[in-house]
Design a protein around this motif. Structure first.
Motif: not given
Ligand code: HEM
Length: 214
Positions: A93, A95-100, A147-148
């Motif tokens: 997947d 992540l929203p951060s762009g990390h694969q 989540h924050k």
């Protein structure tokens, strides 16, 4: 089951209380603000026994207290009782951060570090400032998604004891703060014992005195 409760319920609540009283001892204006919030309840609720000298607050009485709740969250933000969340990735997947991420990867999230990130908590993140959790006029708690503020986890494995823990902590803090003054013992080193939970390495040494006139 008992061991699980002791780890999830007792140690987390105990750890939260140690850091909370530490923060209160260092921020007398916060103690005054808690007492201001408690005063109307203390004035109207009757003492349980005729000869009772302490005012003991009930969970029902402390539920509506938003400033007290903000005080608890602010302490848990700076000193989260559980330090890390560990998540395993089931399928590839992004992540929203762009990390694969790939299946089998392990993601470690430091709750302690999150409390100190500008983008999550603002530039004044190192300050103990309960107001950050409240609306401008201080009358209600701001909505902060789990989540924050991960102290109780987020998603389907959210802490099942969250509301109970908050209720316990509120009644304890209200009762202690209303009846006693707390001062830290000078020279005592307060530091975290780094493990999976953020207990105090040397405990919290404090002088506890009945409040004048209480
Ligand atoms: C300040 C106090 C507490 C904190 C900070 C806290 C925090 C947490 C966290 C972070 C988790 C997720 C662990 C994980 O799966 O990664 C959790 C789970 C859990 N907590 Fe708490 N907890 C607290 C108090 C309590 C209390 C008082 C109870 C019980 C009365 C409780 C019962 C549970 C249970 C049953 C789970 C497992 C939920 C699940 O996996 O579905 N907790 N807690």
């Amino acid at each position: 089951m008992l061991i699980f409760y002791m780890m999830t319920g007792r140690d987390t609540v105990g750890t939260t209380l140690s850091w909370l009283f530490y923060n209160l001892a260092k921020n007398p204006h916060v103690v005054s603000a808690i007492r201001d919030e408690l005063a109307p309840i203390a004035a109207t609720s009757r003492k349980q026994e005729e000869n009772e000298t302490l005012k003991v607050f009930e969970a029902q009485e402390t539920i509506p207290l938003v400033y007290l709740q903000a005080v608890i969250f602010e302490s848990m933000r700076l000193y989260p009782p559980i330090l890390y969340e560990r998540k395993s990735v089931l399928a590839e997947d992004v992540l929203p951060s762009g990390h694969q991420v790939r299946a089998g990867d392990v993601i470690m999230i430091s709750l302690y570090a999150m409390g100190g990130v500008d983008s999550v908590r603002g530039k004044d993140h190192s300050e103990y400032r309960p107001q950050r959790w409240l609306s401008r006029d201080g009358s209600s708690l701001l909505y902060v998604p789990s989540h924050k503020f991960l102290a109780f986890n987020s998603g389907p494995r959210l802490c099942l004891g969250k509301e109970m823990a908050i209720a316990q902590i509120k009644t304890i803090v209200a009762t202690v703060v209303w009846n006693y003054d707390i001062a830290l013992v000078e020279g005592h080193a307060v530091e975290p014992k780094l493990s999976s939970s953020m207990q105090m390495k040397n405990g919290l040494m404090a002088m506890v005195k009945r409040r004048e006139g209480m």
